[in-house]
Design a protein around this motif. Structure first.
Motif, PDB file in Angstrom:
ATOM      1  N   ARG A   1      -7.671  11.026   2.311  1.00 47.01           N
ATOM      2  CA  ARG A   1      -8.476   9.868   1.640  1.00 47.01           C
ATOM      3  C   ARG A   1      -9.600   9.223   1.953  1.00 47.01           C
ATOM      4  O   ARG A   1     -10.607   9.487   1.204  1.00 47.01           O
ATOM      5  CB  ARG A   1      -7.026   8.697   1.660  1.00 47.01           C
ATOM      6  CG  ARG A   1      -7.755   7.845   0.460  1.00 47.01           C
ATOM      7  CD  ARG A   1      -7.757   8.748  -0.871  1.00 47.01           C
ATOM      8  NE  ARG A   1      -8.236   7.205  -1.732  1.00 47.01           N
ATOM      9  CZ  ARG A   1      -8.674   7.920  -3.351  1.00 47.01           C
ATOM     10  NH1 ARG A   1      -8.138   8.966  -3.887  1.00 47.01           N
ATOM     11  NH2 ARG A   1      -8.918   6.775  -4.486  1.00 47.01           N
TER      12      ARG A   1
ATOM     13  N   GLU B   1      -2.391  11.242   6.491  1.00 44.02           N
ATOM     14  CA  GLU B   1      -3.039   9.934   5.106  1.00 44.02           C
ATOM     15  C   GLU B   1      -4.509  10.005   5.822  1.00 44.02           C
ATOM     16  O   GLU B   1      -4.879  10.125   3.982  1.00 44.02           O
ATOM     17  CB  GLU B   1      -2.068   9.839   4.797  1.00 44.02           C
ATOM     18  CG  GLU B   1      -1.678   9.291   3.383  1.00 44.02           C
ATOM     19  CD  GLU B   1      -0.244   8.456   3.107  1.00 44.02           C
ATOM     20  OE1 GLU B   1      -0.882   7.283   1.994  1.00 44.02           O
ATOM     21  OE2 GLU B   1       0.601   8.893   3.524  1.00 44.02           O
TER      22      GLU B   1
ATOM     23  N   SER C   1       3.024   6.524  -6.752  1.00 43.82           N
ATOM     24  CA  SER C   1       1.943   7.584  -7.562  1.00 43.82           C
ATOM     25  C   SER C   1       2.024   8.991  -7.246  1.00 43.82           C
ATOM     26  O   SER C   1       2.426  10.055  -8.156  1.00 43.82           O
ATOM     27  CB  SER C   1       0.384   7.713  -6.558  1.00 43.82           C
ATOM     28  OG  SER C   1      -0.445   8.524  -7.185  1.00 43.82           O
ATOM     29  N   GLN C   2       2.865   9.770  -6.100  1.00 47.34           N
ATOM     30  CA  GLN C   2       3.472  10.519  -6.055  1.00 47.34           C
ATOM     31  C   GLN C   2       4.819  10.971  -6.619  1.00 47.34           C
ATOM     32  O   GLN C   2       4.891  11.782  -7.124  1.00 47.34           O
ATOM     33  CB  GLN C   2       3.845  10.270  -4.060  1.00 47.34           C
ATOM     34  CG  GLN C   2       2.682  10.892  -3.476  1.00 47.34           C
ATOM     35  CD  GLN C   2       2.817  10.626  -1.867  1.00 47.34           C
ATOM     36  OE1 GLN C   2       4.278  10.632  -1.721  1.00 47.34           O
ATOM     37  NE2 GLN C   2       2.517  10.494  -0.642  1.00 47.34           N
TER      38      GLN C   2
ATOM     39  N   ASN D   1       1.153   3.446  -3.554  1.00 48.76           N
ATOM     40  CA  ASN D   1       0.982   5.438  -2.677  1.00 48.76           C
ATOM     41  C   ASN D   1       1.867   6.217  -3.438  1.00 48.76           C
ATOM     42  O   ASN D   1       1.920   7.259  -3.552  1.00 48.76           O
ATOM     43  CB  ASN D   1       0.471   5.305  -1.180  1.00 48.76           C
ATOM     44  CG  ASN D   1       0.432   6.816  -1.037  1.00 48.76           C
ATOM     45  OD1 ASN D   1      -0.166   8.412  -2.141  1.00 48.76           O
ATOM     46  ND2 ASN D   1       1.215   7.763  -0.119  1.00 48.76           N
TER      47      ASN D   1
ATOM     48  N   TRP E   1       0.845  -1.025  -0.289  1.00 49.42           N
ATOM     49  CA  TRP E   1       0.245  -0.077   0.077  1.00 49.42           C
ATOM     50  C   TRP E   1       0.914   1.169  -0.349  1.00 49.42           C
ATOM     51  O   TRP E   1       0.838   2.342  -1.226  1.00 49.42           O
ATOM     52  CB  TRP E   1      -0.886  -0.229   1.320  1.00 49.42           C
ATOM     53  CG  TRP E   1      -1.868  -1.351   1.658  1.00 49.42           C
ATOM     54  CD1 TRP E   1      -2.374  -2.087   1.786  1.00 49.42           C
ATOM     55  CD2 TRP E   1      -3.371  -1.488   0.585  1.00 49.42           C
ATOM     56  NE1 TRP E   1      -3.213  -2.814   2.429  1.00 49.42           N
ATOM     57  CE2 TRP E   1      -4.122  -2.179   0.454  1.00 49.42           C
ATOM     58  CE3 TRP E   1      -3.545  -0.092  -0.460  1.00 49.42           C
ATOM     59  CZ2 TRP E   1      -5.141  -2.728   0.433  1.00 49.42           C
ATOM     60  CZ3 TRP E   1      -4.968  -0.814  -1.264  1.00 49.42           C
ATOM     61  CH2 TRP E   1      -5.597  -2.146  -1.244  1.00 49.42           C
ATOM     62  N   ASP E   2       1.945   0.728   1.103  1.00 45.42           N
ATOM     63  CA  ASP E   2       2.658   2.414   0.381  1.00 45.42           C
ATOM     64  C   ASP E   2       3.375   2.996  -0.271  1.00 45.42           C
ATOM     65  O   ASP E   2       3.776   3.712  -1.245  1.00 45.42           O
ATOM     66  CB  ASP E   2       3.819   2.284   1.530  1.00 45.42           C
ATOM     67  CG  ASP E   2       3.315   2.075   3.532  1.00 45.42           C
ATOM     68  OD1 ASP E   2       1.966   2.606   3.549  1.00 45.42           O
ATOM     69  OD2 ASP E   2       4.050   1.725   4.393  1.00 45.42           O
TER      70      ASP E   2
END
Length: 629
Positions: free
Chosen positions: A623, A619, A133-134, A130, A126-127
């Motif tokens: 979301r 965060e 994406s960043q 994320n 998951w991290d």
């Protein structure tokens, strides 16, 4: 932890020795920059560490527990893959977990989804998703379905850079990150983001860059490759320059002493009879060692630019109400500017904003929609473009230059031959008679620079001139441009270069708007930052006093959804509802430990853990709100 150990490495190409008997170590956490002239062997050394080249002699030992990752100038990719598929070609457990998760989203199979979610948790994917994406967002990669074969060269470099950073993040093994000119094809915002990312990241880094601000912000060790040797410097680029001067002064002092001793010993050698004792043979051996030092050549070939510029008339260049659009995209809107003699203008703005289009319009390479341009009769443009040299495959360097002219005028009224001019640009006789196709990328850029200046222009236009130029050449180019009496336009993302040269900035701010700013690049950036801060403060004051807030408890207790969500969003919302209470529980436990702990080291560890948990909760809450909307 030691990552790499190298002993007595030597590498030559034909008669040219790149480096000889160099040794070094790379340890965990080192952030190293390599500085050298083009052709000194920087890229070759990187390839040896990657196993893509073999040294003539010496050994390289790479710790079996580390992964070596290279960001190179040449990118290998399969053209039919889209950006997302290219990013997913990485081979690591978190990436495989992401692949399985995305597959489960498509099939909507409950068993596959449960298995995929479990893998995502185990590998902390998951991290990673994320962060991926960043990284893609910061590098302005927005169309993940675009085919790799349809991307521009700059876009391919940015996608490859994103993949490299994700790969480094995804590896569970220790990683040595090797980067060759990573800031090429990045705009200033991207460079500053990458600079910040690498300076904070817990990575071990070996870097080649011409960007001195980037070098100082990211690296604290500099390796200098010169005269087939490798020298080590701890500290900034300025420290390296100071150390280099001290080393050269010490060498000159040693040579002076050796020369004095050599003259004395030479007289003794001449007086000696043919039959010599053991004692005299020892002195003879010392004599030859002294002779070797005394005859050391410390005279460096330096790039010196000093020529007779063609006369500039009273009229330079004036643009009046220039408009230019491509379809609905406006690049120039009623742009007017009058260039002055000796003016040094920097042009900045995001990629695609119209900077190169303006340069082409000024030189008549591209039409404009409306407006007028008046160019002085004496103006002769010299254009150093990003496209590079246009040459015949087997054309020799010397013949390429002689096509312009056999001789070149100097400032003192004399002339020099094409061959002498080439030597000023550090092209020795052997290289002059070699095909241009055999030159390195940096040497081709240097030849391109020489080709522009050899035509004796009085209005220079440089589009990203610092890409692939070595730092010694850049320094001399900067000094020359500071003395240049003609007009100058520079488009560059190299902040140090712009700060040294330009005294005026034209900033492309989008939608055809170009801001005229008097000052250097950093001053413009500071003024822009202050304007943005003022705008933000005004916006904050305009926000109504009563605003709705969502507490952590209410987030955890909220229903899964109030509006129709996609299957992926529904699952994400469920995971958030599950994760936030767990984080709250961990946060409470750490707070209790902190209240009862007196050991400073443990307090530091607990505080760091608490900060991470708080950041993650913030965060997730943001979301959650996005999904609720």
């Amino acid at each position: 932890m030691n990552y790499v150990s190298a002993e007595n490495l030597t590498k030559s190409y034909g008669l040219k020795v790149l480096f000889k008997d160099i040794s070094f170590n790379i340890n965990e956490g080192d952030k190293i920059a390599i500085v050298a002239k083009n052709g000194s062997g920087k890229s070759t050394l990187l390839k040896i560490l990657m196993g893509k080249e073999i040294a003539d002699s010496g050994s390289v030992i790479i710790n079996k527990d580390i992964q070596v990752v290279l960001f190179d100038q040449e990118i290998d990719f399969e053209g039919e893959l889209n950006v997302e598929e290219f990013m997913m070609t990485l081979d690591s457990p978190p990436i495989m977990a992401l692949k399985n998760y995305h597959h489960a989203l498509l099939t909507e199979n409950a068993d596959d989804m449960d298995k995929a979610l479990n893998e995502m948790e185990i590998h902390e994917a998951w991290d990673l998703e994320n962060e991926m994406s960043q990284i893609l967002t910061q590098l302005k990669i927005t169309d993940l379905q675009a085919k790799m074969k349809n991307l521009s060269g700059g876009q391919i470099k940015r996608v490859a850079l994103a993949k490299l950073l994700v790969e480094t993040r995804a590896q569970h093994r220790h990683t040595l990150l090797i980067m060759d000119e990573p800031t090429n094809h990045l705009d200033v915002d991207m460079v500053e983001w990458l600079e910040n990312y690498l300076s904070k990241a817990m990575v071990t880094l070996l870097l080649v860059t011409h960007d001195r601000y980037f070098l100082d912000a990211v690296c604290d060790i500099i390796w200098e490759m010169e005269d087939q040797n490798l020298y080590f410097h701890n500290g900034s680029y300025a420290t390296y320059l100071e150390n280099k001067i001290i080393r050269e002064e010490n060498l000159n002092s040693t040579i002076d002493k050796a020369q004095n001793l050599y003259r004395k010993e030479l007289e003794w050698m001449r007086r000696q009879p043919k039959a010599r004792t053991t004692k005299s043979k020892s002195r003879i051996d010392d004599f030859y060692e002294t002779e070797k030092v005394a005859k050391t050549n410390t005279k460096k070939e330096k790039l010196e630019l000093d020529f007779e510029m063609k006369r500039l008339g009273n009229k330079i260049l004036e643009l009046k109400n220039i408009n230019k659009s491509f379809g609905d995209k406006v690049l120039l809107k009623n742009f007017s500017y009058q260039f002055q003699r000796g003016e040094k203008v920097g042009i900045v703005g995001k990629n695609g904003a119209g900077k190169s289009t303006l340069l082409n319009i000024i030189q008549g390479f591209e039409p404009y929609d409306s407006g007028s341009i008046e160019t002085g009769e004496t103006i002769k443009f010299g254009y150093f473009s990003q496209k590079g040299l246009q040459y015949k495959e087997e054309e020799r360097v010397i013949d390429f230059i002689k096509e312009i002219g056999e001789n070149f005028p100097l400032a003192n009224g004399r002339t020099i031959s094409a061959s002498q001019f080439l030597r000023l640009f550090l092209f020795d006789d052997q290289t002059q008679y070699s095909p241009i196709s055999k030159l390195s990328g940096g040497e081709k850029r240097r030849l391109h620079l020489m080709y522009v200046l050899y035509q004796n222009p009085n209005f220079l236009i440089f589009d990203e001139p610092t890409n692939d130029l070595d730092l010694p050449t850049l320094t001399v180019l900067e000094n020359f441009l500071l003395q240049f009496q003609g007009s100058l336009i520079i488009v560059s993302h190299d902040r140090y270069f712009m700060d040294r040269i330009v005294d005026h900035v034209l900033a492309f701010e989008g939608d055809g708007v170009i801001k005229d700013f008097v000052g250097n690049f950093s001053e413009y950036r500071e003024a822009k930052s202050q304007d943005q801060n003022k705008k933000t403060q005004v916006e904050v004051r305009e926000v109504p006093k009563k605003t709705e807030t969502v507490s952590t408890a209410s987030v955890a207790a909220a229903p899964n959804t109030k509006k129709k969500l996609t299957f992926k969003e529904q699952r994400e919302l469920e995971m958030i509802d599950k994760e936030i209470p767990e984080l709250e529980k961990k946060r409470t436990e750490i707070l209790e430990k902190l209240n009862n702990e007196t050991d400073y080291e443990k307090i530091s560890v607990f505080s760091a853990d608490l900060e991470k948990i708080s950041d993650r909760m913030d965060e997730l809450e943001m979301r959650w709100l996005e999904l609720q909307e």
